[in-house]
Design a protein around this motif. Sequence first.
Motif, PDB file in Angstrom:
ATOM      1  N   GLY A 118       7.573   0.106  -6.342  1.00  0.00           N
ATOM      2  CA  GLY A 118       7.053  -0.879  -7.279  1.00  0.00           C
ATOM      3  C   GLY A 118       5.559  -0.661  -7.410  1.00  0.00           C
ATOM      4  O   GLY A 118       4.939   0.002  -6.580  1.00  0.00           O
ATOM      5  N   ILE A 119       4.972  -1.213  -8.445  1.00  0.00           N
ATOM      6  CA  ILE A 119       3.531  -1.070  -8.638  1.00  0.00           C
ATOM      7  C   ILE A 119       2.951  -2.452  -8.918  1.00  0.00           C
ATOM      8  O   ILE A 119       3.544  -3.247  -9.644  1.00  0.00           O
ATOM      9  N   GLU A 120       1.808  -2.741  -8.309  1.00  0.00           N
ATOM     10  CA  GLU A 120       1.162  -4.039  -8.453  1.00  0.00           C
ATOM     11  C   GLU A 120       0.281  -4.010  -9.695  1.00  0.00           C
ATOM     12  O   GLU A 120      -0.730  -3.301  -9.729  1.00  0.00           O
ATOM     13  N   GLU A 174      -1.167   1.277   3.688  1.00  0.00           N
ATOM     14  CA  GLU A 174      -0.772   0.944   2.323  1.00  0.00           C
ATOM     15  C   GLU A 174      -0.935   2.183   1.462  1.00  0.00           C
ATOM     16  O   GLU A 174      -1.799   3.005   1.719  1.00  0.00           O
ATOM     17  N   LYS A 217      -4.298   1.325  -7.915  1.00  0.00           N
ATOM     18  CA  LYS A 217      -3.183   0.391  -8.001  1.00  0.00           C
ATOM     19  C   LYS A 217      -2.312   0.536  -6.757  1.00  0.00           C
ATOM     20  O   LYS A 217      -1.934   1.649  -6.388  1.00  0.00           O
ATOM     21  N   ARG A 218      -1.996  -0.580  -6.128  1.00  0.00           N
ATOM     22  CA  ARG A 218      -1.202  -0.548  -4.907  1.00  0.00           C
ATOM     23  C   ARG A 218       0.270  -0.360  -5.255  1.00  0.00           C
ATOM     24  O   ARG A 218       0.787  -0.959  -6.199  1.00  0.00           O
ATOM     25  N   LEU A 241       4.275  -0.587  -3.939  1.00  0.00           N
ATOM     26  CA  LEU A 241       5.051  -1.451  -3.070  1.00  0.00           C
ATOM     27  C   LEU A 241       6.228  -0.653  -2.508  1.00  0.00           C
ATOM     28  O   LEU A 241       7.171  -0.336  -3.235  1.00  0.00           O
ATOM     29  N   ARG A 254      11.124  -4.964 -14.298  1.00  0.00           N
ATOM     30  CA  ARG A 254      10.066  -4.566 -13.369  1.00  0.00           C
ATOM     31  C   ARG A 254       9.581  -3.148 -13.664  1.00  0.00           C
ATOM     32  O   ARG A 254      10.369  -2.281 -14.017  1.00  0.00           O
TER      33      ARG A 254
END
Length: 156
Positions: free
Chosen positions: A28-30, A57, A82-83, A85, A116
């Motif tokens: 996933g990407i925040e 992270e 970009k973090r 997930l 998403r």
Amino acid sequence: MDKKGRKIIAQNKKAYHDYFVDETYEAGIELFGTEVKSVRLGAVNLKDSFCSIDDGEIFTNGIRISPYEKGNIFNKDPMRKKRLLMHKKEILKLFGLVGRQGYAIIPLSLYFSGSRVKVEIGLCRGKKLYDKRESLAKAQAKRDMDRASKNSRNGY
């Protein structure tokens, strides 16, 4: 839509040219609200992007999400980190593998899975110049064979 029922937004074709992809992972990407709106419009560029692992992270660097045109003060920097997930075990596994010589984590594609936004990242080894030439030669040979078979079916 591809075979797995996901709507592809952007692909990093240069990654397949520059690297051998050994394994792929989904993450996933925040993102913030205006970034998601830009992604829905397809204003994304994955070229020259890579991932880094900091303090357990995983982050992406170099993914450009253009600012949303109708946005205002809420627009974020298009080139910000970009973090991603992912599960801690997967991140630690990738961290151990990246420690080896020649491995890198590269974003391969950005897509919608349902509502998403997901990123497909690959554990990649760099190609040498002769490997790139060999890949191009194979792709050209495949195109020639496809063209010849298409022409033979049409009676030419």
